[in-house]
Design a protein around this motif. Structure first.
Motif, PDB file in Angstrom:
ATOM      1  N   MET A  41     -13.141 -58.105-124.722  1.00  0.00           N
ATOM      2  CA  MET A  41     -13.804 -57.394-123.591  1.00  0.00           C
ATOM      3  C   MET A  41     -14.170 -55.999-124.066  1.00  0.00           C
ATOM      4  SD  MET A  41     -11.086 -58.258-120.596  1.00  0.00           S
ATOM      5  CE  MET A  41     -10.607 -59.980-120.193  1.00  0.00           C
ATOM      6  N   LEU A  42     -14.332 -55.698-125.636  1.00  0.00           N
ATOM      7  CA  LEU A  42     -14.575 -54.389-125.910  1.00  0.00           C
ATOM      8  C   LEU A  42     -15.868 -54.534-126.962  1.00  0.00           C
ATOM      9  CD1 LEU A  42     -10.867 -53.429-126.774  1.00  0.00           C
ATOM     10  CD2 LEU A  42     -11.982 -52.662-124.783  1.00  0.00           C
ATOM     11  N   GLY A  43     -17.012 -54.338-126.261  1.00  0.00           N
ATOM     12  CA  GLY A  43     -18.142 -54.185-127.194  1.00  0.00           C
ATOM     13  C   GLY A  43     -18.704 -55.564-127.729  1.00  0.00           C
ATOM     14  N   VAL A  44     -18.355 -56.647-127.069  1.00  0.00           N
ATOM     15  CA  VAL A  44     -18.938 -57.958-127.724  1.00  0.00           C
ATOM     16  C   VAL A  44     -19.855 -58.629-126.730  1.00  0.00           C
ATOM     17  CG1 VAL A  44     -17.463 -58.126-129.548  1.00  0.00           C
ATOM     18  CG2 VAL A  44     -16.892 -59.064-127.274  1.00  0.00           C
ATOM     19  N   ASP A  45     -20.709 -59.478-127.123  1.00  0.00           N
ATOM     20  CA  ASP A  45     -21.246 -60.028-125.967  1.00  0.00           C
ATOM     21  C   ASP A  45     -21.304 -61.560-126.109  1.00  0.00           C
ATOM     22  OD1 ASP A  45     -22.960 -60.612-128.499  1.00  0.00           O
ATOM     23  OD2 ASP A  45     -24.644 -59.676-127.596  1.00  0.00           O
ATOM     24  N   SER A  46     -20.284 -61.920-126.531  1.00  0.00           N
ATOM     25  CA  SER A  46     -19.816 -63.549-126.511  1.00  0.00           C
ATOM     26  C   SER A  46     -18.430 -63.651-126.730  1.00  0.00           C
ATOM     27  CB  SER A  46     -20.621 -64.390-127.815  1.00  0.00           C
ATOM     28  OG  SER A  46     -19.995 -63.674-128.855  1.00  0.00           O
ATOM     29  N   GLY A  47     -17.985 -64.868-126.520  1.00  0.00           N
ATOM     30  CA  GLY A  47     -16.364 -64.980-126.548  1.00  0.00           C
ATOM     31  C   GLY A  47     -15.989 -65.134-125.309  1.00  0.00           C
ATOM     32  N   LEU A  48     -14.781 -66.000-125.199  1.00  0.00           N
ATOM     33  CA  LEU A  48     -14.312 -66.270-123.632  1.00  0.00           C
ATOM     34  C   LEU A  48     -13.703 -65.028-123.183  1.00  0.00           C
ATOM     35  CD1 LEU A  48     -12.263 -69.717-124.884  1.00  0.00           C
ATOM     36  CD2 LEU A  48     -14.429 -69.358-123.556  1.00  0.00           C
ATOM     37  N   GLY A  49     -13.281 -64.089-124.007  1.00  0.00           N
ATOM     38  CA  GLY A  49     -12.917 -62.814-123.320  1.00  0.00           C
ATOM     39  C   GLY A  49     -14.057 -62.193-122.441  1.00  0.00           C
ATOM     40  N   TYR A  50     -15.243 -62.306-123.304  1.00  0.00           N
ATOM     41  CA  TYR A  50     -16.417 -61.688-122.698  1.00  0.00           C
ATOM     42  C   TYR A  50     -16.854 -62.588-121.380  1.00  0.00           C
ATOM     43  CZ  TYR A  50     -21.433 -61.161-121.968  1.00  0.00           C
ATOM     44  OH  TYR A  50     -22.685 -61.090-121.615  1.00  0.00           O
ATOM     45  N   ALA A  51     -16.505 -63.787-121.553  1.00  0.00           N
ATOM     46  CA  ALA A  51     -17.022 -64.684-120.339  1.00  0.00           C
ATOM     47  C   ALA A  51     -16.119 -64.095-118.972  1.00  0.00           C
ATOM     48  CB  ALA A  51     -16.758 -66.061-120.718  1.00  0.00           C
ATOM     49  N   VAL A  52     -14.873 -63.936-119.200  1.00  0.00           N
ATOM     50  CA  VAL A  52     -14.164 -63.352-118.242  1.00  0.00           C
ATOM     51  C   VAL A  52     -14.552 -62.277-117.427  1.00  0.00           C
ATOM     52  CG1 VAL A  52     -11.822 -62.501-117.617  1.00  0.00           C
ATOM     53  CG2 VAL A  52     -11.823 -64.510-119.208  1.00  0.00           C
ATOM     54  N   LEU A  53     -14.745 -61.204-118.440  1.00  0.00           N
ATOM     55  CA  LEU A  53     -15.394 -60.074-117.892  1.00  0.00           C
ATOM     56  C   LEU A  53     -16.775 -60.069-117.154  1.00  0.00           C
ATOM     57  CD1 LEU A  53     -14.355 -57.136-118.291  1.00  0.00           C
ATOM     58  CD2 LEU A  53     -15.979 -56.890-120.207  1.00  0.00           C
ATOM     59  N   ASN A  54     -17.652 -61.118-117.856  1.00  0.00           N
ATOM     60  CA  ASN A  54     -19.027 -61.414-117.279  1.00  0.00           C
ATOM     61  C   ASN A  54     -18.826 -62.084-115.807  1.00  0.00           C
ATOM     62  OD1 ASN A  54     -21.855 -61.578-117.418  1.00  0.00           O
ATOM     63  ND2 ASN A  54     -21.538 -63.731-117.484  1.00  0.00           N
ATOM     64  N   ALA A  55     -17.877 -62.927-115.528  1.00  0.00           N
ATOM     65  CA  ALA A  55     -17.588 -63.442-114.560  1.00  0.00           C
ATOM     66  C   ALA A  55     -17.111 -62.588-113.267  1.00  0.00           C
ATOM     67  CB  ALA A  55     -16.617 -64.673-114.426  1.00  0.00           C
ATOM     68  N   ARG A  56     -16.232 -61.587-113.954  1.00  0.00           N
ATOM     69  CA  ARG A  56     -15.796 -60.597-112.616  1.00  0.00           C
ATOM     70  C   ARG A  56     -16.791 -59.650-112.125  1.00  0.00           C
ATOM     71  NH1 ARG A  56     -13.340 -55.346-114.764  1.00  0.00           N
ATOM     72  NH2 ARG A  56     -15.465 -54.931-115.180  1.00  0.00           N
ATOM     73  N   ASP A  57     -17.847 -59.346-113.588  1.00  0.00           N
ATOM     74  CA  ASP A  57     -18.788 -58.291-112.972  1.00  0.00           C
ATOM     75  C   ASP A  57     -19.874 -58.963-112.052  1.00  0.00           C
ATOM     76  OD1 ASP A  57     -17.715 -56.465-114.709  1.00  0.00           O
ATOM     77  OD2 ASP A  57     -18.905 -57.001-116.351  1.00  0.00           O
ATOM     78  N   GLN A  58     -19.826 -60.357-112.048  1.00  0.00           N
ATOM     79  CA  GLN A  58     -20.839 -61.165-111.214  1.00  0.00           C
ATOM     80  C   GLN A  58     -20.109 -61.436-109.961  1.00  0.00           C
ATOM     81  OE1 GLN A  58     -22.595 -64.326-113.369  1.00  0.00           O
ATOM     82  NE2 GLN A  58     -23.714 -63.274-114.925  1.00  0.00           N
ATOM     83  N   LEU A  59     -19.011 -61.311-109.812  1.00  0.00           N
ATOM     84  CA  LEU A  59     -18.135 -61.617-108.605  1.00  0.00           C
ATOM     85  C   LEU A  59     -17.874 -63.096-108.368  1.00  0.00           C
ATOM     86  CD1 LEU A  59     -19.360 -58.793-106.122  1.00  0.00           C
ATOM     87  CD2 LEU A  59     -17.357 -58.636-107.752  1.00  0.00           C
ATOM     88  N   ASP A  60     -18.336 -64.031-109.622  1.00  0.00           N
ATOM     89  CA  ASP A  60     -18.033 -65.114-109.407  1.00  0.00           C
ATOM     90  C   ASP A  60     -16.740 -65.617-109.666  1.00  0.00           C
ATOM     91  OD1 ASP A  60     -18.385 -68.069-109.709  1.00  0.00           O
ATOM     92  OD2 ASP A  60     -20.140 -67.923-110.941  1.00  0.00           O
ATOM     93  N   TYR A  61     -16.076 -65.587-108.599  1.00  0.00           N
ATOM     94  CA  TYR A  61     -14.372 -65.708-108.926  1.00  0.00           C
ATOM     95  C   TYR A  61     -13.970 -67.288-109.287  1.00  0.00           C
ATOM     96  CZ  TYR A  61     -14.237 -61.076-106.994  1.00  0.00           C
ATOM     97  OH  TYR A  61     -14.189 -59.463-106.930  1.00  0.00           O
ATOM     98  N   PRO A  62     -14.686 -68.424-108.577  1.00  0.00           N
ATOM     99  CA  PRO A  62     -14.316 -69.595-109.187  1.00  0.00           C
ATOM    100  C   PRO A  62     -14.455 -69.879-110.600  1.00  0.00           C
ATOM    101  CG  PRO A  62     -15.584 -69.670-106.894  1.00  0.00           C
ATOM    102  CD  PRO A  62     -15.607 -68.378-107.472  1.00  0.00           C
ATOM    103  N   GLN A  63     -15.573 -69.051-111.025  1.00  0.00           N
ATOM    104  CA  GLN A  63     -16.098 -69.255-112.641  1.00  0.00           C
ATOM    105  C   GLN A  63     -14.932 -68.494-113.476  1.00  0.00           C
ATOM    106  OE1 GLN A  63     -20.034 -68.619-113.713  1.00  0.00           O
ATOM    107  NE2 GLN A  63     -19.444 -67.632-115.870  1.00  0.00           N
TER     108      GLN A  63
END
Length: 268
Positions: A217-239
């Motif tokens: 979640m720190l400065g990368v644009d790929s990975g499962l941790g990034y996917a968690v952060l991306n889903a939160r930012d999009q308010l896509d809570y099921p994802q």
């Protein structure tokens, strides 16, 4: 009672080991079902009106997980996470195993370094994240470094403990037979250390996987941790919930890959 149970097992053709495996499987299945029911009760009953938890129940999460598994980005993110994890574990093994051999064979050095190692291994690897980013920049390098920092201590301490447990008589025997230090290392030390190193690798993998997700979640644009952060930012809570389930399932599969094989046979 035990005689009657044994007769029943002979009639049914079930051995004690098979009965134990069946009971363990049923117990695990019951635990999973109980967890899913608790999950449903919390999200779909107790928090059904909540804007976040009400959308993270088993039903929406399963649908979102099905969609994730059919997206190419999921495979890309999983591959990125696994690459970083393996690189971090490799660095930890390359540094940790020789350090463990040194500490285990030099008792004075082990005592001298014990306070420093205790401080380092009890410091959260994520506390080093700002420094890692400053020194290594953004991208894979700081993530790999944080995983290595988390994984190195299980490798080091387990190896040192295994070295201290070696039988000195075995080494004396092979040396008395004319074996060199390298030959003694290959015939006595390595076989004795192998199961301990594999156990340390399994422990390090679990710790590294836990650290990897927040590190991504720190400065990368790929990975499962990034996917968690991306889903939160999009308010896509099921994802978001589906990604969390995917992370847990992946960690479980990785742990199973390093689990020692179960003994075969039912014994005498």
């Amino acid at each position: 009672m035990s005689t009657r149970r044994a007769r029943g097992q002979r009639r049914s053709g079930a051995t004690p080991a098979a009965t134990l495996r069946r009971s363990a499987l049923l117990a695990r299945l019951a635990a999973v079902v109980t967890a899913v029911i608790a999950w449903w009760l919390v999200c779909d009953v107790l928090a059904r009106d909540d804007a976040v938890l009400g959308r993270m129940g088993p039903g929406p999460t399963t649908a979102a997980l099905w969609d994730l598994l059919h997206q190419r980005s999921t495979a890309v993110n999983a591959a990125a996470s696994l690459r970083r994890l393996l690189l971090g574990l490799l660095l930890a093994a390359v540094a940790g195993i020789p350090l463990g051999l040194l500490l285990g064979s030099r008792r004075l050095l082990e005592h001298a370094s014990a306070p420093l190692i205790a401080v380092l291994r009890t410091t959260s690897p994520l506390a080093w994240a700002p420094l890692a980013i400053v020194l290594l920049g953004v991208g894979d390098a700081p993530v790999v470094a944080l995983v290595a920092l988390a994984a190195i201590w299980p490798m080091t301490l387990t190896t040192a403990h295994a070295v201290r447990g070696l039988d000195p008589a075995a080494l004396q025997v092979v040396r008395s037979l004319g074996a060199s230090r390298i030959e003694a290392l290959g015939t006595v030390v390595v076989p004795a250390l192998r199961p301990h190193v594999l156990a340390a690798l399994r422990l390090a993998l679990g710790i590294g996987w836990v650290v990897l997700v927040p590190a991504e979640m720190l400065g990368v644009d790929s990975g499962l941790g990034y996917a968690v952060l991306n889903a939160r930012d999009q308010l896509d809570y099921p994802q978001l919930a589906a990604t969390i389930v995917l992370i847990g399932a992946t960690g479980f599969l990785l742990d199973r890959l390093l689990q020692p094989p179960a003994p075969t046979g039912d014994g005498p």
